[in-house]
Design an enzyme around this catalytic site. Structure first.
Site, short mmCIF file in Angstrom:
data_model
loop_
_atom_site.label_atom_id
_atom_site.label_comp_id
_atom_site.label_asym_id
_atom_site.label_seq_id
_atom_site.Cartn_x
_atom_site.Cartn_y
_atom_site.Cartn_z
N HIS A 1 0.81 -1.21 0.00
CA HIS A 1 0.00 0.00 0.00
C HIS A 1 0.85 1.26 0.00
O HIS A 1 0.50 2.26 -0.62
CB HIS A 1 -0.92 -0.01 1.23
CG HIS A 1 -2.05 0.97 1.16
ND1 HIS A 1 -3.11 0.82 0.29
CD2 HIS A 1 -2.28 2.11 1.84
CE1 HIS A 1 -3.95 1.83 0.46
NE2 HIS A 1 -3.46 2.63 1.38
N GLN B 1 -7.77 9.98 11.74
CA GLN B 1 -8.07 10.87 10.63
C GLN B 1 -7.90 12.35 10.97
O GLN B 1 -7.66 12.72 12.12
CB GLN B 1 -9.51 10.61 10.17
CG GLN B 1 -9.73 9.21 9.65
CD GLN B 1 -9.02 8.96 8.35
OE1 GLN B 1 -9.43 9.43 7.29
NE2 GLN B 1 -7.93 8.21 8.40
N HIS C 1 -10.31 2.76 -0.73
CA HIS C 1 -10.50 2.38 0.66
C HIS C 1 -11.32 1.09 0.66
O HIS C 1 -12.40 1.01 1.24
CB HIS C 1 -11.18 3.49 1.46
CG HIS C 1 -10.45 3.83 2.72
ND1 HIS C 1 -11.06 4.12 3.91
CD2 HIS C 1 -9.12 3.90 2.99
CE1 HIS C 1 -10.16 4.38 4.84
NE2 HIS C 1 -8.97 4.25 4.31
N ASN C 2 -10.77 0.07 0.00
CA ASN C 2 -11.52 -1.14 -0.27
C ASN C 2 -11.69 -2.04 0.94
O ASN C 2 -12.82 -2.33 1.36
CB ASN C 2 -10.82 -1.92 -1.40
CG ASN C 2 -10.70 -1.13 -2.67
OD1 ASN C 2 -11.47 -0.20 -2.91
ND2 ASN C 2 -9.72 -1.47 -3.49
N HIS C 3 -10.59 -2.49 1.50
CA HIS C 3 -10.69 -3.41 2.65
C HIS C 3 -11.39 -2.78 3.84
O HIS C 3 -12.26 -3.42 4.45
CB HIS C 3 -9.29 -3.91 3.03
CG HIS C 3 -8.73 -4.89 2.05
ND1 HIS C 3 -7.48 -5.47 2.18
CD2 HIS C 3 -9.24 -5.42 0.91
CE1 HIS C 3 -7.25 -6.29 1.18
NE2 HIS C 3 -8.31 -6.28 0.39
N ARG D 1 -8.10 15.43 1.82
CA ARG D 1 -6.87 15.99 2.38
C ARG D 1 -5.75 16.01 1.35
O ARG D 1 -4.93 16.93 1.33
CB ARG D 1 -6.45 15.21 3.63
CG ARG D 1 -7.36 15.45 4.82
CD ARG D 1 -6.77 14.94 6.12
NE ARG D 1 -6.60 13.49 6.12
CZ ARG D 1 -7.57 12.62 6.35
NH1 ARG D 1 -8.80 13.04 6.57
NH2 ARG D 1 -7.33 11.32 6.36
N ASP D 2 -5.69 15.00 0.48
CA ASP D 2 -4.67 15.01 -0.57
C ASP D 2 -4.81 16.24 -1.47
O ASP D 2 -3.82 16.72 -2.02
CB ASP D 2 -4.79 13.75 -1.44
CG ASP D 2 -4.15 12.53 -0.78
OD1 ASP D 2 -3.28 12.71 0.08
OD2 ASP D 2 -4.52 11.40 -1.14
N GLU E 1 -8.22 7.60 -4.85
CA GLU E 1 -7.62 6.61 -3.96
C GLU E 1 -8.65 5.57 -3.56
O GLU E 1 -9.85 5.80 -3.65
CB GLU E 1 -7.05 7.29 -2.70
CG GLU E 1 -5.74 8.02 -2.93
CD GLU E 1 -4.67 7.63 -1.93
OE1 GLU E 1 -4.98 6.88 -0.98
OE2 GLU E 1 -3.52 8.07 -2.09
N GLN F 1 -10.43 3.18 10.44
CA GLN F 1 -10.41 4.49 11.07
C GLN F 1 -11.81 5.04 11.27
O GLN F 1 -12.78 4.56 10.68
CB GLN F 1 -9.60 5.47 10.22
CG GLN F 1 -8.24 4.96 9.80
CD GLN F 1 -8.24 4.33 8.42
OE1 GLN F 1 -9.19 3.63 8.04
NE2 GLN F 1 -7.18 4.56 7.66
#
Length: 727
Positions: A45, A310, A91-93, A112-113, A89, A236
């Site tokens: 990752h 976060q 956030h699969n799992h 945030r990116d 981006e 998170q």
């Protein structure tokens, strides 16, 4: 191995050879905190160790590109001193384990990116893949993910304007949640993550650090199994209201030019942000862990460094600017802590109340992390599908009804109506068409935005499927009248240690590179998500493409909706009736069989440039690219969007099913008031185009096959998903 045992190495997702390399780099065995840091920084990752060899072949330059891959997000010049900043981006799992918070924090992370670069976010998109509707978890996962995306985006005040949502059994135990954000920045005030200035202060801002998300990066770099529920604590928890404060505080700080560098604490939290910033600047960093704001008592150095709590950022500020920066964050009621300083040692030194916790070289955990050349094998070509099946003789209008109520072609209104797509009041074209359009504030310019992929094509032929994913994003942007600028990608694949899965990845990358190169559509940012498998069963390879296009005058756009009656309907592009890997074949044969439609990139560009010019010059009143389901489905979607019917006349020399539902590429359906002029200009430009009908009445009629009321087709198309979610 007297300090770290074999079981502990495995639990951290490291191989024995990797552990041996760690010991060689350090000249000793690591302690537990150092092992944890290596494990997240060398995870797939964070390190991209299986993919970065191949990512290098993607074209990322054009005269408009300001920053390409390697920064928090890509930046593209859109004129007038402005830049569009965007990225996608996964956030699969986390979203499978805890759908609401997994999806919500995926949105928070990608936001945030974007504002980390100095851009104000103006739009969110998403690409969602769920398991088969009959799977016992699917309804629960859809409800949670959609609520999480809406809950976070709506509260933070950024409209969610587009995306896609599909279903397939390959995603039963491994859903995909890909989130994309787009922002606008002053071209001369873009901020990067490169640490500069020995002695400058390392500043922690935002929420306090807790124990949520620990080893999230490692979890995202491994296959799922039956005990995946035990990983729930690694998900998170997001707070969109704090994120909103963080956006405003950071942008104010940037407006006052008080920053040297900044990075989001995303995957691997404080660890990745500190290592990556220092590595880019060729510097070292010292951090005093007791100064890190903590919301839980007794947190260990291991937990502080690996937490993925976060709404946190890491900044580099000159000591003379500290007090001014602090006042800004105190005004916005956010934590602000000086936790360390930059050094010239090239090492990360961690201390806790004066005790040395870790001493690690920077580059081997960042820019010089492992790079693997995994063995791979090509996908076996699919045989051509014969057309002598009796099913091909069915009434095409009957087949149209069948296709329009399929889960993957059904209207996703139920999804996007839960998102606030009008907040900020700049949304010109909402979800539901080829591309959304948002106006750039205080201008007449607009941005067209899309996210798309056809995994069944990639599964059948990864290279052709990769080309098609880019080409379709390019068509989506073109179909509203915009100039395609650049893409971001989210490459979702199975276990790279298996040659077949790695071969799918390699093939898709080659196809994406080909298409981006010929279409002048560079890749400026993205994400790789591997190990999307559960108990050895991989997902369909899914290289999602997020595209951004520019309209110099947003008022000149068109949508998929027929404008009015008595307008001519024209197909731009050649129809050959390709049925391999199509939705029709899936319904007839029960699986995606046959080769995908070939992608002729020269024709893609030629046809698209022609259509765009016709739109901008006002010669086209509606436009829709032809993709899933083929021509008749595209016409039905245009009719449904407008509540206006169409009279269609197929050519007599075609098998009706192939003509109506073939998925040939490089094609558009357009409507026009002056068909002679459009066809003349097409012929002069060497473009295949033909008039196939006229907008008219309340039904879609096909010569020799009868008609279907648009209202009935709309009900079929819009009822499946609400009915499914209502049980």
């Amino acid at each position: 191995m007297n300090q770290i045992g074999i079981a502990e190495i495995k639990e951290h997702g490291l191989t024995q050879s990797e552990y041996k390399l760690i010991c060689e780099i350090l000249g000793r065995e690591p302690n537990v905190t150092e092992l944890g840091i290596f494990s997240v920084m060398w995870s797939e990752h964070c390190s991209y160790k299986s993919s970065k060899k191949w990512l290098k072949i993607l074209p990322s330059n054009s005269p408009r590109v300001i920053y390409g891959p390697g920064e928090n997000a890509g930046a593209v010049d859109i004129g007038d001193g402005q830049a569009v900043i965007f990225k996608m981006e996964s956030h699969n799992h986390p979203s499978y384990l805890e759908p609401y918070q997994g999806a919500a924090t995926g949105v928070g992370g990608i936001l945030r990116d974007i504002f980390t670069m100095g851009a104000r976010p103006i739009a969110n998109l998403n690409s969602l893949r769920f398991g088969a509707p009959e799977h016992h978890k699917t309804r629960h996962l859809v409800a949670g993910v959609v609520a999480g995306i809406g809950g976070y985006g709506n509260c933070v005040g950024v409209p969610t304007v587009g995306g896609e949502c599909e279903f397939d059994a390959s995603y039963n135990e491994n859903i995909l949640v890909n989130a994309m954000t787009v922002g606008i920045a002053n071209k001369e005030n873009i901020f990067c993550s490169t640490a500069k200035g020995v002695g400058n202060s390392v500043i922690y801002v935002g929420s306090k650090t807790g124990r949520d998300g620990i080893h999230g990066a490692t979890m995202a770099s491994a296959e799922f199994s039956d005990d995946s529920g035990s990983k729930r604590p690694t998900v998170q928890v997001g707070d969109p209201f704090t994120e909103k404060l963080l956006i405003e505080a950071c942008l104010e700080l940037m407006d006052r030019r008080l920053l040297v560098a900044i990075q989001d604490m995303g995957a691997a939290g404080l660890t990745s942000s500190s290592f990556e910033m220092a590595s880019k600047g060729g510097l070292g960093v010292e951090i005093e862990l007791e100064k890190v704001p903590q919301r839980e008592k007794g947190m260990t150095p291991y937990e502080i460094m690996l937490s993925e709590s976060q709404e946190r950022m890491l900044m580099i500020v000159e000591p003379d600017s500290e007090s001014q920066a602090r006042k800004i964050f105190e005004k916005w009621e956010l934590n602000f802590a000086v936790i360390g300083k930059l050094t010239d040692t090239g090492h990360l030194i961690l201390k806790n109340n004066g005790e040395l916790i870790a001493n690690l070289p920077i580059d081997p955990l960042a820019s010089a992390s492992p790079e693997y050349d995994r063995p791979w094998e090509p996908t076996t070509p699919q045989p051509i599908i014969p057309r002598d099946d009796a099913e091909f003789l069915r009434d095409p209008l009957e087949v149209l009804e069948l296709l329009l109520r399929l889960p993957n072609l059904s209207s996703k209104r139920w999804v996007w109506e839960q998102y606030d797509h009008m907040i900020m009041t700049e949304t010109v074209v909402p979800p539901g068409g080829d591309a959304a359009i948002v106006r750039i504030p205080d201008t007449q310019k607009g941005l067209a935005l899309t996210a798309d992929c056809t995994p069944r094509y990639v599964h059948a032929d990864p290279e052709e499927g990769g080309r098609q994913a880019v080409a379709e994003a390019w068509r989506n942007l073109t179909a509203v009248g915009s100039e395609p600028l650049a893409i971001t990608d989210n490459l979702n694949f199975g276990n790279p240690e298996k040659p077949r899965a790695m071969g799918q990845f390699v093939g898709a990358i080659k196809g994406i590179a080909d298409a981006c190169d010929l279409l002048d559509f560079p890749v400026v940012s993205g994400n790789v998500s591997l190990y999307n498998e559960t108990n050895g069963k991989p997902i369909l390879p899914t290289p999602t493409i997020g595209g951004v296009g520019l309209l110099s005058d947003f008022r000149k756009h068109v949508t998929i909706a027929f404008k009015e009656e008595e307008e001519n309907i024209v197909i731009v592009g050649e129809t050959l009736g390709h049925l391999g890997a199509s939705l029709l074949i899936k319904e007839i044969k029960g699986s995606f069989v046959g080769p995908p439609p070939p992608v002729d990139l020269v024709n893609e560009k030629k046809n698209g440039d022609f259509v765009r010019k016709e739109i901008i010059e006002g010669n086209v009143t509606a436009c829709h690219d032809i993709s899933d389901g083929g021509l008749l489905v595209s016409i039905a979607e245009m009719a449904i969007a407008a509540n206006i019917g169409a009279k269609i006349s197929p050519p007599s020399n075609f098998l009706a099913q192939a003509w109506a539902f073939g998925e040939d590429q490089a094609r558009y359906v357009v409507t026009t008031k002056n068909v002679e002029g459009l066809l003349y200009r097409a012929s002069k430009a060497g473009i295949v185009a033909c008039c196939i009908g006229i907008t008219s009445g309340e039904a879609i009629s096909v010569s020799n096959f009868g008609e279907r009321k648009v209202a009935k087709l709309k009900k079929l198309n819009e009822s499946w998903l609400p009915s499914f979610m209502n049980g």
